[in-house]
Design a protein around this motif. Structure first.
Motif, PDB file in Angstrom:
ATOM      1  N   SER A 167       1.200  -1.215  -0.325  1.00 39.09           N
ATOM      2  CA  SER A 167       0.519  -0.104   0.042  1.00 39.09           C
ATOM      3  C   SER A 167       0.564   1.657  -0.152  1.00 39.09           C
ATOM      4  N   ILE A 168       0.157   2.074  -0.234  1.00 38.64           N
ATOM      5  CA  ILE A 168       0.919   3.791  -0.540  1.00 38.64           C
ATOM      6  C   ILE A 168       1.043   4.423   0.951  1.00 38.64           C
ATOM      7  N   VAL A 169       2.708   4.256   1.748  1.00 40.36           N
ATOM      8  CA  VAL A 169       2.632   4.649   2.313  1.00 40.36           C
ATOM      9  C   VAL A 169       3.373   6.467   2.507  1.00 40.36           C
ATOM     10  N   VAL A 170       2.944   7.369   3.314  1.00 41.46           N
ATOM     11  CA  VAL A 170       2.987   8.775   4.156  1.00 41.46           C
ATOM     12  C   VAL A 170       3.663   8.620   5.037  1.00 41.46           C
ATOM     13  N   HIS A 171       4.105   9.866   5.114  1.00 41.78           N
ATOM     14  CA  HIS A 171       4.693  10.770   6.034  1.00 41.78           C
ATOM     15  C   HIS A 171       3.446  11.726   6.958  1.00 41.78           C
ATOM     16  N   ARG A 172       2.792  11.345   8.357  1.00 41.65           N
ATOM     17  CA  ARG A 172       1.339  12.004   8.487  1.00 41.65           C
ATOM     18  C   ARG A 172       1.286  13.293   8.348  1.00 41.65           C
ATOM     19  N   ASP A 173       1.740  14.231   8.036  1.00 44.05           N
ATOM     20  CA  ASP A 173       2.422  15.404   7.454  1.00 44.05           C
ATOM     21  C   ASP A 173       2.051  15.989   6.100  1.00 44.05           C
ATOM     22  N   HIS A 174       2.151  14.464   5.331  1.00 40.27           N
ATOM     23  CA  HIS A 174       1.593  14.744   3.567  1.00 40.27           C
ATOM     24  C   HIS A 174       0.808  14.913   3.675  1.00 40.27           C
TER      25      HIS A 174
END
Length: 302
Positions: A167-174
């Motif tokens: 799955s797609i993973v990003v920073h919480r502030d992204h």
């Protein structure tokens, strides 16, 4: 339920021929037939329909094969481990892991082996999918754990353990983490972070292209630890499997219609003699319950 009966049935499920199965199990055909009937009586239904030239598994037989394989592998592993404890054998175990495999996911079976063989010397080798294939060929490793290897070598044996979502993973502030209802097109133009030599690299690019997701110049890193460092610094977007290392700083936003998965397997070399410790680890890996990785990861935190 007798293990011999299970072994006879598993052999028969592969040959679909009572004569060949009896020969493979080194028993008479009547003995094998009685064992199958006993197993059917215990399970409450027919496992195989015997028809001239067309013997085949029943629906119940098909359903029972994976369960009985797991049961038999677990019994073999337990017996081997018990013998190893009594013998206190010293052994060398060379294990190959691709650069995208999180070893923490496999510490339970590895830990059992290290306890069962107190004198074992464990050597772990890391590498790309291509490098893992070469390690197996050369005998540098006894077994390897990796995603799909682009390898057509006829002696390469593969035992699937689990298929996990990527799955797609990003920073919480992204900005994607704060966006309600992420669509495929929202990924277009994002800076992706990729692991060089990842077995799924080509599949990831093909999947993005098939969904018309334009990928900006991607960053490449060597290991998942490098990837995590960049992700925690909020530099780009990554595609990570469910078994990847987690971080409270990262999240997996739910992307509508996203469905990319990878198959994780243990690999060996057909016809090559394995040590008792390598055989024990193989049986433990095959018998383990990997359902936690089969499930889709949560849409929020990893």
């Amino acid at each position: 339920m007798e293990m011999q009966h299970i072994r006879y049935f598993l052999t028969l499920s592969r040959t679909l021929n009572f004569t060949r199965a009896a020969d493979a199990c080194n028993v008479s055909q009547p003995t094998l037939t009685r064992a199958i009937k006993a197993l059917e009586a215990e399970l409450g239904g027919d496992l195989i329909r015997r028809e001239r030239g067309n013997s085949h598994l029943t629906p119940l037989g098909h359903r029972m094969v994976p369960f009985l394989e797991q049961c038999y592998d677990a019994a073999v592993a337990a017996r081997t481990l018990a013998n190893a404890v009594k013998a206190s054998k010293v052994a060398l175990l060379n294990l190959g892991l691709s650069c995208t495999i999180n070893i923490a996911s496999f510490m339970r079976p590895i830990g059992e082996i290290l306890h069962a063989y107190p004198g074992v010397e464990l050597k772990i080798r890391r590498g790309s999918g291509e490098a893992i294939g070469e390690m197996l060929k050369s005998g540098e490793v006894d077994l390897a754990i990796a995603g799909p290897l682009d390898e057509t070598w006829e002696r390469l044996d593969r035992w699937r353990m689990f298929t996990e979502p990527m799955s797609i993973v990003v920073h919480r502030d992204h900005h994607l983490a704060r966006q309600a209802g992420v669509e495929m097109e929202h990924l277009s133009g994002e800076r992706f972070l990729l692991i060089a030599g990842c077995e799924m690299a080509a599949a990831q690019r093909d999947y993005l292209a098939a969904n018309e997701i334009a990928v900006a110049n991607a960053h490449e890193v060597a290991t998942d630890y490098d990837l995590m460092a960049l992700m925690q610094a909020n530099i780009g977007v990554s595609i990570m499997p469910a078994s990847a290392p987690g971080s409270p700083m990262l999240c997996r936003p739910a992307v509508r219609k996203w469905d990319l998965r990878r198959e994780v397997s243990v690999y060996g070399v057909g016809g090559r003699q394995r040590s008792p410790v390598a055989s024990s680890l193989l049986n433990l890996l095959r018998a383990a319950d990997w359902t936690e990785f089969e499930r889709s990861p949560p849409a929020a935190a990893t």
